[in-house]
Enzyme design. Structure first.
Site, PDB file in Angstrom:
ATOM      1  N   HIS A  79       1.998   6.917  -0.443  1.00  0.00           N
ATOM      2  CA  HIS A  79       1.062   6.112   0.350  1.00  0.00           C
ATOM      3  C   HIS A  79      -0.269   6.069  -0.391  1.00  0.00           C
ATOM      4  CE1 HIS A  79      -1.521   4.901   3.669  1.00  0.00           C
ATOM      5  NE2 HIS A  79      -0.428   4.577   4.335  1.00  0.00           N
ATOM      6  N   HIS A 133       0.812  -1.218   0.000  1.00  0.00           N
ATOM      7  CA  HIS A 133       0.000   0.000   0.000  1.00  0.00           C
ATOM      8  C   HIS A 133       0.850   1.275   0.000  1.00  0.00           C
ATOM      9  CE1 HIS A 133       1.067  -0.020   4.234  1.00  0.00           C
ATOM     10  NE2 HIS A 133       0.618   1.223   4.304  1.00  0.00           N
TER      11      HIS A 133
END
Length: 173
Positions: free
Chosen positions: A93, A78
């Site tokens: 992110h 992620h």
């Protein structure tokens, strides 16, 4: 005899290089720029993680925003951290609370420790899955050691294209 017009010069590719202490970051994903203060996560919005902006993704390929080393790709894919030759520590992110998805919706395209060039693919996203399961798909692009650099410059707004649009730049102090 007709002469074909000369081909238009290719759009000036803004090479994300350190030039006179300036580092230029290209958008790591196509989408719409969002102010960091509008990210629906207190740590990012308060700039506790660092300075930067966020992108509401419309594209599925996440690329390296500049040349550097992928020092960390989280096991859940992620997020990743990239360090430039100038020592800038960048975090890309994808989404908010996406670590809770356990890697679902993400495919790793590069390996931790790899040396990458701006525009090299790092992750592929399943945007439909992420939109349905993540708290938000708004994706911060952060300079985590911003205290070692001057203020961000040339900050983009509106739509950006992965690997092509300058997202922001910064200079060493």
């Amino acid at each position: 005899m007709e002469v074909a017009p000369a081909a238009a010069p290719a759009a000036a590719s803004v090479a994300p290089v350190v030039n006179s202490n300036e580092t230029i970051l290209l958008a790591p994903i196509s989408g719409e720029v969002i102010a960091i203060e509008e990210v629906p996560d207190a740590a990012f919005a308060s700039k506790a993680v660092g300075e930067g902006v966020a992108i509401r993704p419309t594209g599925k390929i996440v690329v390296a925003p500049c040349d550097g080393e992928l020092v960390k790709i989280f096991n859940t894919n992620h997020a990743f951290a990239l360090v430039t030759d100038s020592g800038a520590e960048l975090i890309v992110h994808i989404g908010i609370e996406t670590v809770k998805l356990g890697g679902q919706g993400f495919t790793r395209l590069a390996q931790q420790g790899a040396r990458v060039k701006a525009g090299d693919p790092v992750l592929e996203l399943d945007l439909d899955y992420l939109a349905a399961h993540a708290a938000s798909i708004i994706s911060p692009v952060i300079l985590s050691n911003a205290d070692q650099f001057q203020a961000l410059e040339s900050v983009a707004s509106g739509s950006v294209e992965a690997g092509k649009t300058v997202l922001y730049s910064f200079k060493a102090k």
